[in-house]
Scaffold this motif. Structure first.
Motif, short mmCIF file in Angstrom:
data_model
loop_
_atom_site.label_atom_id
_atom_site.label_comp_id
_atom_site.label_asym_id
_atom_site.label_seq_id
_atom_site.Cartn_x
_atom_site.Cartn_y
_atom_site.Cartn_z
N LEU A 428 0.83 -1.20 0.00
CA LEU A 428 0.00 0.00 0.00
C LEU A 428 0.87 1.25 0.00
O LEU A 428 1.61 1.48 0.96
CB LEU A 428 -0.90 0.00 1.24
CG LEU A 428 -1.74 1.27 1.46
CD1 LEU A 428 -2.86 1.35 0.44
CD2 LEU A 428 -2.30 1.31 2.88
N ASP A 490 -7.00 -6.03 -1.57
CA ASP A 490 -6.38 -5.07 -2.47
C ASP A 490 -6.12 -3.76 -1.74
O ASP A 490 -6.74 -3.49 -0.69
CB ASP A 490 -7.28 -4.80 -3.69
CG ASP A 490 -7.46 -6.03 -4.56
OD1 ASP A 490 -6.51 -6.36 -5.27
OD2 ASP A 490 -8.55 -6.65 -4.49
N PRO A 491 -5.23 -2.92 -2.29
CA PRO A 491 -4.99 -1.62 -1.66
C PRO A 491 -6.26 -0.79 -1.49
O PRO A 491 -6.41 -0.08 -0.50
CB PRO A 491 -4.00 -0.96 -2.62
CG PRO A 491 -3.29 -2.09 -3.28
CD PRO A 491 -4.31 -3.17 -3.42
N ASP A 628 -4.43 -1.97 -8.60
CA ASP A 628 -3.34 -1.19 -8.03
C ASP A 628 -2.71 -0.23 -9.02
O ASP A 628 -1.94 0.65 -8.64
CB ASP A 628 -2.26 -2.13 -7.46
CG ASP A 628 -1.75 -3.10 -8.52
OD1 ASP A 628 -2.51 -3.42 -9.46
OD2 ASP A 628 -0.58 -3.53 -8.42
N ARG A 629 -3.01 -0.38 -10.31
CA ARG A 629 -2.43 0.51 -11.33
C ARG A 629 -3.36 0.52 -12.54
O ARG A 629 -4.25 -0.30 -12.68
CB ARG A 629 -1.05 0.01 -11.76
CG ARG A 629 -1.08 -1.39 -12.33
CD ARG A 629 0.29 -1.83 -12.84
NE ARG A 629 0.27 -3.22 -13.30
CZ ARG A 629 -0.16 -3.60 -14.50
NH1 ARG A 629 -0.60 -2.69 -15.35
NH2 ARG A 629 -0.15 -4.88 -14.84
#
Length: 855
Positions: A428, A490-491, A628-629
């Motif tokens: 994170l 997930d973040p 995440d991206r």
């Protein structure tokens, strides 16, 4: 989930004078919906007392069993004499202590209690059940107080039955399975009020031993990655469930059954770990945990004989032969994680209890519960996620409760088959909450909130520094979620936890600034123009579900090679009867037409604008992408190549009269020409000029082969219109002559700039012309020929009459057109208008063999 506040206080130090409203608001702020918060003391008014049954007289001659009782209520009735009460329940005997509401009292729901004569006897008051007191849904019998209750006849019964408590009815969202337990709720409230938490899962529990408590074989470690068990021998089968435990179960909406079963339910509510109690003396051999064989049968505790599938997990008795599953596979005795079986249930003479606490695959449990329509309390928790680390604690808690209240001795052997994988850390960026939410969250605050949740936090691969202020904005945190939070993967999940615990009220409501100079796109403008055009002509817009059945293509009569037959199948459809995405708007639209006809409507004109879905043959599966991206261009292109093509179509259907009948005369039924005209209107509204549109006869399902037109724009087919095929109308149970049109809006060329019409101040010259042509010649082609021959003086041409008769000859018909001629700079002479008409007729004769009628 229903839970009492007094039970919560055993695990979290809530303020003693906490108002109900503040408690409710704290839960809402944490993201837990509160259906109701009820102070039970206010739900029953009047004298609610403990009574002791002195006499029971069975009344006969009535349709149902009735009892006339004399109940000692002490001095509560003002006389000290036994209270006479008529009651229909059968679950109590002389000497039992019960709960009595005396005349003048009011039960929940405004049910007033008085004295009256019924069944030939005077009845003054009522002996109450849990449902009548609002404590649960059990109405099978009245409340019988246990021997551990010390209250005397005449004492206030509210503290005895828990009516001095506050009950919360909570709606837990599917991603918050840990909150379906006292342990989880207490943890949340400890965050809200910043008070200590006494986690019941942190009590010491013995580990598994080398010698198992009972022989168990787990053959599917994916479906069951942990299985623990322990025996208790010499249990008193007549031992009652303690009154305090019964009261808490009833408050939670769970019926008391027997001491071992009640303990499993109590531990499930307390720790969130569903359990099962087997009668070990009724098991013949080793327990085998495996997938069921298709066709195997099991009679569950609700008395239903269920046929199993290969997706179900079962616990089997290997001491019983199973011809279907093979030697050593055993016969199913429990539908794992959902409901036990009748053959191994705890019964009235059970003395040896085998407690089982396992960890099952949530997806498997969810599918099994839906397949068998068994939404048990255990299944509800399993599909939302259960802490795999709490199994031994739950086992120890259940064993202690049973030996304390039911006697017996626990075996020293403890079975623990553990294949649980440790949680993987989540990387994170420490500034991600700030970037995503727009509120400043310092690194120290982010770490503190995540540790409150129960996460283990490190900086990258290193330990966190003592001074969290030195953690830079570009640093990353390695966050390992706790075992009881399977929803944190997930973040983005961690960001949500930071925001939730810090307070949603701290996130400002700021409307984004609209960028200037954008407005509607050309596609949006076209869609709105088409919708407005149809609405202005009396069509009603509907919105249909895009899901269709596999048999729709056959009902529409689509050929085997029709490109509309292949369809996208949903992985998780709302209905198994409609698992496909539509490839044409007509199926769902005709379904809406039929539904409205069934409700009494007769004259209908409906339309819909929406996407259809055409699968990409051989596209395969999309690549896995995280959150995440941003996906790379290659990943996005690969995913986009799998997405089905989704062109936007417009469709309309007509049935009944287009022009209504009345005192003014007969109505006009809708016909195939009206469907074609609706398609023309759509093209006109879409900005496609009339000279680019061509209408031709066609044969195209589901339309009538002799009353179907295809519409072309610049030579390309963009849709069809006309009357539906009689077989299709019959299959769909629609009225005869039902008409429809469907166009592909995305296939239309971009709308050009429509020039403003030239307005002439000179009068028009009107000339009618009737041409005789073959039946096979479309009127559209005749119109185009007249336009081509008339030249620039022709302003308008309209078909106003179609005639066929014996005098014209077989296979011939007359088409009458009204021609309007006008010059922009002068008044036309008769000679000029006639010359233009003759030129138009000449071209029609040359191209189509047309002749002037009567010539």
């Amino acid at each position: 989930m229903r839970v009492s506040v007094s039970w919560l206080r055993e695990y979290v130090d809530l303020p003693a004078d906490l108002p109900i409203g503040d408690l409710e608001q704290a839960l809402v702020d944490l993201g837990i919906e509160v259906e109701s918060a009820v102070d039970l003391a206010e739900t029953v008014t009047g004298r609610l007392v403990v009574g002791e049954v002195r006499e029971i007289e069975e009344l006969t001659g009535f349709k149902k069993p009735i009892r006339f009782c004399r109940v000692d209520v002490g001095d509560a009735n003002g006389t000290g004499e036994p209270q006479e009460i008529v009651c229909g329940a059968r679950n109590f005997a002389v000497g039992d202590r019960v709960v009595v509401i005396l005349p003048g009292g009011v039960l929940p729901g405004g049910f007033a209690i008085g004295a009256r004569k019924t069944y030939g006897h005077n009845s003054a008051g009522m002996i109450c059940s849990a449902k009548e007191l609002g404590l649960g849904d059990d109405h099978s019998g009245i409340i019988v107080l246990g021997p551990d209750v010390t209250a005397k006849p005449g004492d206030d019964a509210r503290p005895v039955v828990g009516l001095d408590d506050v009950v919360l009815d909570l709606e837990i969202t599917p991603d918050r399975g840990y909150a379906l337990s006292l342990r989880g709720l207490a943890r949340e409230l400890s965050h809200a009020f910043d008070v200590p938490l006494r986690d019941p899962a942190l009590v010491p529990a013995p580990s598994g031993t080398e010698a198992p408590a009972y022989p168990v074989e787990v053959r599917d470690t994916v479906g069951c990655d942990r299985f623990t068990a322990r025996l208790v021998r010499g249990v008193d089968p007549n031992a009652p469930t303690p009154a305090w435990m019964q009261q808490r179960l009833v408050t939670a909406g769970i019926r008391s059954i027997s001491l071992p079963v009640d303990i499993t339910n109590y531990v499930m509510l307390e720790l969130g770990q569903p359990m099962h109690a087997f009668d070990a003396d009724r098991i013949a051999g080793t327990l085998v945990v495996r997938r069921a064989e298709a066709g195997e049968k099991l009679t569950t505790l609700d008395g239903v004989n269920r046929v199993l599938t290969a997706d179900d997990m079962v616990i089997c008795d290997a001491g019983l032969d199973n011809a279907l599953a093979g030697e050593g596979a055993g016969v199913p005795i429990s539908l794992a994680a959902v409901m036990g079986g009748e053959t191994s249930e705890v019964v009235a003479d059970t003395t040896t209890v085998l407690f089982e606490a396992a960890h099952w695959d949530p997806a498997m449990v969810g599918r099994t519960a839906r397949r068998h329509k068994l939404f048990s309390e255990a299944a509800k928790r399993w599909e939302r996620g259960v802490d795999p680390a709490v199994a031994l604690v739950a086992l120890e808690r259940a064993v202690r409760l049973l030996t304390e209240h039911g006697g017996g001795s626990a075996s020293a052997e403890i079975l623990d088959i553990d294949h649980v994988r440790p949680r993987s850390p989540i990387i994170l960026p420490v500034d991600l909450p700030t970037r995503r939410i727009g509120v400043e969250y310092p690194p120290a605050r982010v770490v503190a909130l995540l540790e409150q949740v129960g996460c283990t936090v490190a900086q990258g691969a290193d330990r966190l520094p003592e001074d969290l202020g030195t953690v830079g904005a570009g640093a990353t945190l390695s966050v390992t979620p706790p075992t009881w939070r399977p929803d944190l993967t997930d973040p983005a999940d961690l960001v949500e936890e930071v925001v939730r615990l810090d307070g949603y009220d701290r996130v400002p409501s700021v409307l984004p600034t609209a960028p200037p100079g954008r407005g509607l796109t050309p596609r949006q403008r076209r869609r709105r123009a088409v919708a407005g055009s149809l609405a202005e002509r009396g069509y009603v817009e509907v919105l249909a579900h895009p899901f269709v059945s596999p048999g729709l293509a056959d009902l529409l009569g689509l050929p085997a090679d029709d490109p509309r037959r292949p369809a996208v199948r949903l992985a998780n459809p709302l209905s198994e009867e409609e698992p496909l995405l539509r490839t044409t708007l007509l199926g769902p639209l005709l379904g809406i037409l039929k539904r409205n006809l069934g409700r009494g409507h007769r004259d209908l004109a409906l339309y819909e604008i929406g996407a259809v879905f055409h699968p990409r043959v051989g596209a395969g599966s999309p690549p896995a992408m995280g959150v995440d991206r941003r996906p790379t261009d290659a990943e996005f292109a690969a995913a986009d190549a799998v997405v089905p093509a989704q062109p936007v179509h417009v469709a309309a259907v007509l049935s009944g009269d287009l022009d209504p009948a009345g005192w003014w005369g007969a109505g006009r039924p809708a016909g195939w020409a009206d469907a074609i005209e609706a398609a023309r209107d759509v093209l006109d509204a879409a900005g496609v000029l009339g000279e680019r549109v061509e209408v031709r006869a066609a044969e195209y399902a589901p339309w009538h082969p002799g009353r179907c037109a295809e519409l072309r724009v610049d030579g390309s087919v963009v849709g069809h219109a006309g009357e539906l095929h009689p077989l299709v109308v019959a299959a769909l149970e629609l009225p005869r002559r039902t008409c429809a049109m469907e166009l592909d809006l995305d296939a239309l060329p971009a709308a050009g700039v429509t020039p403003a019409p030239a307005v002439s101040g000179f009068p028009p010259a009107l000339i009618d012309v009737a041409l005789v042509v073959d039946d096979s010649v479309p009127a559209e082609q005749v119109r185009r020929a007249l336009e081509a021959g008339a030249g620039e003086l022709l302003e308008d041409v309209r078909l106003f009459d179609v005639y066929s008769g014996a005098q014209l000859g077989a296979g011939r018909r007359s088409l009458a057109y009204k021609l309007t001629f006008r010059a922009p700079d002068r008044t036309l002479t008769v000679e000029e208008a006639v010359a233009a008409r003759d030129a138009a007729v000449a071209v029609a004769a040359e191209r189509l063999g047309a002749t002037l009628r009567g010539a």
